[in-house]
Each structure stands twice: as C-alpha cells, then as structure tokens.
Design a protein around this motif. Sequence first.
Motif, PDB file in Angstrom:
ATOM      1  N   ASN A 159      29.770  43.119  34.793  1.00 52.37           N
ATOM      2  CA  ASN A 159      31.082  42.912  35.406  1.00 52.37           C
ATOM      3  C   ASN A 159      32.162  43.540  34.534  1.00 52.37           C
ATOM      4  OD1 ASN A 159      29.982  41.280  37.542  1.00 52.37           O
ATOM      5  ND2 ASN A 159      29.805  39.603  36.061  1.00 52.37           N
ATOM      6  N   LEU A 160      32.979  44.394  35.143  1.00 52.55           N
ATOM      7  CA  LEU A 160      34.087  45.039  34.444  1.00 52.55           C
ATOM      8  C   LEU A 160      35.396  44.560  35.052  1.00 52.55           C
ATOM      9  CD1 LEU A 160      32.621  48.632  34.336  1.00 52.55           C
ATOM     10  CD2 LEU A 160      33.140  47.280  32.321  1.00 52.55           C
ATOM     11  N   GLU A 161      36.319  44.184  34.206  1.00 52.35           N
ATOM     12  CA  GLU A 161      37.623  43.720  34.670  1.00 52.35           C
ATOM     13  C   GLU A 161      38.726  44.332  33.820  1.00 52.35           C
ATOM     14  OE1 GLU A 161      37.886  39.520  34.807  1.00 52.35           O
ATOM     15  OE2 GLU A 161      36.272  39.258  36.274  1.00 52.35           O
ATOM     16  N   GLY A 162      39.832  44.680  34.477  1.00 52.90           N
ATOM     17  CA  GLY A 162      41.019  45.136  33.770  1.00 52.90           C
ATOM     18  C   GLY A 162      41.127  46.628  33.567  1.00 52.90           C
ATOM     19  N   ASN A 163      40.092  47.393  33.901  1.00 50.32           N
ATOM     20  CA  ASN A 163      40.146  48.842  33.678  1.00 50.32           C
ATOM     21  C   ASN A 163      40.791  49.548  34.866  1.00 50.32           C
ATOM     22  OD1 ASN A 163      37.543  47.981  34.958  1.00 50.32           O
ATOM     23  ND2 ASN A 163      37.315  50.182  35.228  1.00 50.32           N
ATOM     24  N   GLU A 204      22.126  47.503  35.105  1.00 52.84           N
ATOM     25  CA  GLU A 204      21.464  46.416  35.809  1.00 52.84           C
ATOM     26  C   GLU A 204      19.986  46.745  36.002  1.00 52.84           C
ATOM     27  OE1 GLU A 204      23.489  45.569  39.406  1.00 52.84           O
ATOM     28  OE2 GLU A 204      25.377  45.021  38.436  1.00 52.84           O
ATOM     29  N   GLY A 205      19.130  45.752  35.646  1.00 52.08           N
ATOM     30  CA  GLY A 205      17.689  45.939  35.758  1.00 52.08           C
ATOM     31  C   GLY A 205      17.044  46.447  34.495  1.00 52.08           C
ATOM     32  N   ILE A 213      32.526  42.475  30.689  1.00 54.66           N
ATOM     33  CA  ILE A 213      33.386  43.279  29.823  1.00 54.66           C
ATOM     34  C   ILE A 213      34.815  43.146  30.329  1.00 54.66           C
ATOM     35  CG2 ILE A 213      33.850  45.581  28.915  1.00 54.66           C
ATOM     36  CD1 ILE A 213      30.962  46.305  29.452  1.00 54.66           C
ATOM     37  N   ASP A 214      35.663  42.542  29.523  1.00 54.87           N
ATOM     38  CA  ASP A 214      37.064  42.314  29.884  1.00 54.87           C
ATOM     39  C   ASP A 214      37.930  43.285  29.088  1.00 54.87           C
ATOM     40  OD1 ASP A 214      39.356  41.316  30.917  1.00 54.87           O
ATOM     41  OD2 ASP A 214      39.380  39.477  29.720  1.00 54.87           O
TER      42      ASP A 214
END
Length: 779
Positions: free
Chosen positions: A98-102, A121-122, A167-168
């Motif tokens: 999960n990516l946030e803020g980019n 993933e995987g 990842i924030d």
Amino acid sequence: MKQFFTGLLFLLILTPPLVVADEFEVLDIRIEGLQRVSAGTVFASLPLSVGDTVDEAIIREATRSLFRTGYFADVVMARENGILVVGLVERPAVTEINLEGNKAIETDQLLDALRDNGLAEGQIFRQVILEGMTQELQRQYVSQGRYGALVKTDVKTLPRNRVSVNIDIDEGDVAKIRHINIVGNFDFSEDDLLDQFEQNETGWISWITSDDKYSREKLSGDLETLESWYLDRGYLQFEVMSTQVSISPDKESVFITINVNEGDVYKISSVELAGDLKIPEGIARALILLKEDMTFSQALMTTSSEYITRRLGNEGYTFAEVEGFPEVDEESKTAKVTFVVTPGMRAYVRRIEFRGNTKTADHVLRREMRQMEGGSANNALIDMSKVRLERVGYFKEVEVENVPVAGTNDQIDVIYTVEEQPSGSVGANLGYSQGYGLMLGANLTENNFLGTGKTVGVGINKSAYQSSLNFNYTEPFFTPNGVSAGYGIYIRETDYSKLRLQPFSQNTKGATLNWSYPISEVQRIGFGLGYEHLELNPGDYTSSESIDRFISENGNWFKSVNLNVNWVKSTLNRGIFATRGTSQRIGIDAAFPGSGLEYFKVTYKGSHLRGISRQFTLRLRADLGYGESYGDTSEMPFFKNFYSGGLGSVRGFKKYSLGPRNSPQSGGYGGYSSYTRPIGGNVQIILGADVIFPLPFIKDQRSVQSSLFFDAGNVFNTKCSDLQVNCFSPEDGELRYSVGVGATWLSGFGPITFSIAKPLNSVDLDETEVFQFSLGNQF
C-alpha cells in the motif's frame, strides 16, 4: 511458528551435535518447516544427497546454499541417528503493498521499481530490500528538491506467514531557488548566462512556469548548457570549477553558487580531415561549417560531424562515426580542428519491420517506404520513409530504429514503430456547430478504412439547414507508383435561409471522378470531372431582388459538367497537427463551355510552419480565391460565392457573416426589410498567423493543438451593385482583424474545436461572436 522452534530446540538437545570428527553417512534427509516452498526446491539447493558421507564443513556449506536461495529466514541442521534433519523457517510472503501520499512519483512507477528489486505482491519479503528502497526513494525526492520529504514503512504480520507492507510518503514541497550567483564571469553578465538556464530564481510568473523549483538533474543540465554556450563562442578552456548548493534551515529555499573559469577566446587555424573518407574530400569539406579564422564553435563542429555522418549514411555506411577534435595552441590562442572519419562497413537492409500498427495493414505502411529491403542502407531514404508515414495522418507518432543483425557487421533491420490515432468517425453521429447547428445522422467517414489506407465516406445526415445522402471512395495507390483515383455521388437539399444567408434553397444531385498523380516526393497534380444537376427555389421569406434578377437572366435549374485541376505541394512533417514545413494548394474549378452554368473559380491555400523555440511554432496561412462567370452566364452565380467568418476563417465574426450583404430594400428576413443577409463575394482574402504552444497539464500533446492567433480577411466583390451593401472591391482597408486563443482536440468522437476571439475593427453591419466551437465536424 513458536511450536516449531520449540520442537526443533528439543530435537537439537536430544541429538548429538555435529562436529568435524563426527562424520556419518546420510541414510535419509527429512525436511521440516516448509509451507510454500516445495521440497524439490530444497533438495535442488542442497549440495549433498542420501548416501553421502558428511562432516561439519559440508553441513556448513549446505546451510549457506539454502540461505542463498533467499527463501528462508533461518536454517538449522541436526542429526537423528543416520537421518539428516533440515529445519527451515520460510520468509513471509508479501500479500499487498500500500502506497499513500505520493503524487510527484506515480504509484505504478514506484511499484515497478519495487518489483524490479524483488519486492512485489506474491514475492518473498526481505526487510533489507525494503530498507534499501526506502533510502533510494528518499534520495529520489531529494534530487527533486524535496528536502522535507519523509518516507515511513510499516510491515504488518498476517496469518499463514504473510505480511502487508505499508509505505506512507510525505513528499513535502519542492525547495524554491531564491538566488543563483555566478562567480568568475567577466565577459558576459550574469543575466545573460542565467537566460540559458532552465531553472532560475523565483520570479513573478514562476507560479506558472515552475522554473524556480530546484532539481539536481536540471541543475546538471543547466551547467552543461552553460558550458556549451561558452564553447559555442570560442572559449575552449571554459570550465565550471565548483558548484555549491545551500539549503535554508526550513528546507524550503535553495541558494546556488557557481564558480567558473572563462578562459580565452580561440580562433580556428585550420581544418583537417583524417581517416577513411569514402566520399570525395571536396564533398566532405563542403559539409564542414567551420572555416579558418572563424571563432571556434562547438555547435558548428558537432553539426559538421553530423552532416558528414549523414552523408556517409546515404552511401550505406550506417554505422559511420565522425568526430571533431580541437588541438589548442596556447601561444597563438588558436585551435586546429581535425575531423576523424571512421566509416565502418557498408550496411545493407535485411528486413523492414513495422510495430504498433494494430489497425493499419503492413502493406499500407510498406508502400510508403523509399528504403527497400536488400538494398544498401540509406539514411536519407530511411528518414524520408518515416516522414511519409507521418504525413498520411493515421499515426500520432512514428519512430525508426536501425538494429544491427546479430552475427553480421554489414546488415541492419529497420524497425518503424507507430502509434495509431483516430482517422475518421464511424457510426451514428451527434454534433453541434454554431455555424451548422444540431447535426444528426448515420455516417462512416474513414480516411483509413479497415486499415487499408483507403478513404471511404457514406452517410445520411440531417442538420438544421441541410439534408444529404452521399458516398465517396478514394484509393490512394490505385497504381503501384502512387496514382490515386476515386469517385463520389451525392444528393443534397440545402436551405440557405437557415444559415442566415439569402432566402433560397438548393437541390443538388451529382457525381464526381478524380485522379491524382505524384510528380515528386512532395508534389502532386490532380484532375477531377463532375456532373451536377442543380435547382434553385426562392425562399418562403420576402424575396431578394438579386436572386430574382439572377433567376430571370439565367433560369433556376442547371446541368453542368465541371473540370477541376489542382496542384499540391507539402513538406509538412505530419498529416495532422503539423509543426514544421510548408503546404500549398492551387486549384481551378471551371464549368465546361455550354454547361447550364459557365463560371470558374481559382483558389490558393497555403501554410508555413517553423519553430521559434523548442516549444513554440509559428504558423502563417493564406486562403485566397477568385471567381467569375463567362459565356452566357450573366454574373458569378451567387450560390458559388465565397463566404468568410467563423472557425477556419476569421474567428470572432459569425460564420459566413463578413462581406457584401443584400440591401434592406431588396428583401429581408420574416418580412422585415431593414434586415440584411450576407450574399458572399467573388474574391476571398483570408490571412492568419498562429503561435502554436503546448497546453499545460496535458500529458499527451499529440492529439491536442492550441494557439494564439491573429486573423485577417474578408470577402469582396469586383462588381458591386445598388442591391448590395457593405460591398467593396478588394482593399486592404476593408480587411477585418481579430486576435484570440483557440484549440482543437482530435478525440475518438471526432475533432472538437473552439476559439475565444476579440474582433479588432468590426463595423455596424458585422456580426461578432467571441466564443465559437464545433463538435463532430470532419477535421
């Protein structure tokens, strides 16, 4: 997991430790702790097997081998009698990232970077990879000038030995350049040097251009530009001594200091050629732009090398290398420039391939080729073939690459990569134009029909002023040498009063044949032959005296045979949305003597485009026309007149509204005699200048073209009568002017065009219109 470690520890306590002296024969191998990794993978990684005699060194090597696979967090080996027990703790698998803020770096780009480094993933989770990518991501943001960026990671353990990676990102703001100081410049001012930079100090329009946002890569590019700028002016010893970048405590401001050493200006003492030329020396020297006693210029030296390289490429030496070397004489402040030519082997084209043409058939592209398979490679022909593909108008972009054939040193494959774009409209259409009103119909208009390159149009259309049924067909390569042929048939009923023109309607039936012959790579001459049956009907409104007079003198129905001859020359770099080149078309359309109508029209349409910077293009255009009657036809047929105003003409004025009008006493709209209507003229003058610029925030500029424009034009009549007002002979003083901004988007539904214009010298009878647009018209 804890139970497994407890059991394994208990097993190790009961099992004698493996020491160097305790060699034993492996009677069996038992693997414990596997969840996802197959036993076959483990056995394949073990450097031992059943029946081997092992000692402590072999056990250590086997342990290392299993660790090297990357699948395991821990490996423990123990002996249980003659059985080798291998205890494994698998690394967890990544369930999700999960990516946030980019925003500055796209999510897909980040995920691709993680995947390339083994985190996706995987896949097996490795903390060291995550930490390394976190540091690299931090460096990426710093290189963009985002010194306040912060990257945090969180790994959550999930059931069944899985993890979720979060990842924030707090990107922060790009630090702005508050000051750039250049030290050591004596011959040029700091302002002159900073004008060459892509980055600059914060200015009053920086919020639009963003040129004050610091970037390490852009600064490196600016330093290279600065060095090239000096080298182009003869400063052969110029160098950037050092660069200091200081950051404010709040990490929002950047201060840059650049120390330079200009050196002296050098002139050219002589120009020499070395190596294996393969072409006459006189031809090579004619391509060299540097001359003796000139101030040295790196740009001219590089351009000369490129000219010679391309000339060698035209002779088949595709891999030729030409490099210029300046030899400096410090005492005389001169430089001898030597061009070293390494031609390599003459190359031949083994195969020509096309990629990306998901719609257009290969043979349509292949017939545009001027470079042939099996022939000597010729850069000029390869480039000409690329230009011809760009001019057909089917593709957004065309790229060409010469790929050496493996195992040979004298063969290449030429690969053209194209990107398709809409070349027409198919199916039912719904459109609206301020000039034509609501348009409904079912039609197929395709310039690349089913990918064959043929032009096919068939349709039944209904608009506020016209009903039509038409079919046309053109084969651009009717013969292998590029002769095109086509035909068309049509039926139209047009009520010109709905266009706010003179009150009459026109029923037309006709058919056309046309041919076009290439006379050079950029020129064609065309011929057309047509038959037309035309009937005029006075409108339901108050009659116009000019219409009544024409009908009384010439009748109201006509059978005409028309001949059209045209010459076209185009050096445009693209068929649609060109940015460079010139296009000209001269046409003569005349009715044969003895036809129901006897008249002729001569038209000229031209445009010239040239770059004025890397992003801006100047386009000059002209659309001129002259018509006249002859023989038994008393005057130029009013329904064949030229009309001006609106999109494609003089924007800011209503469509068809400029030029001569019927006088108030000659008939009006709805019975009001004070109303005048445009009647057109037999002379047309349309001129324009556009500055084409890229639209901000649009990623794909290839389907959009926007411009600032200046339009000038009008229609005139060489035989004005008392029944006309606003009628003038061609005079400069009667041209109408406008300025504004316009754009066209080539969408999948057809072109969408709009303009916002300001008329500059309208008069009382002119009808102005600030905003104009069209949706669904044929481009």
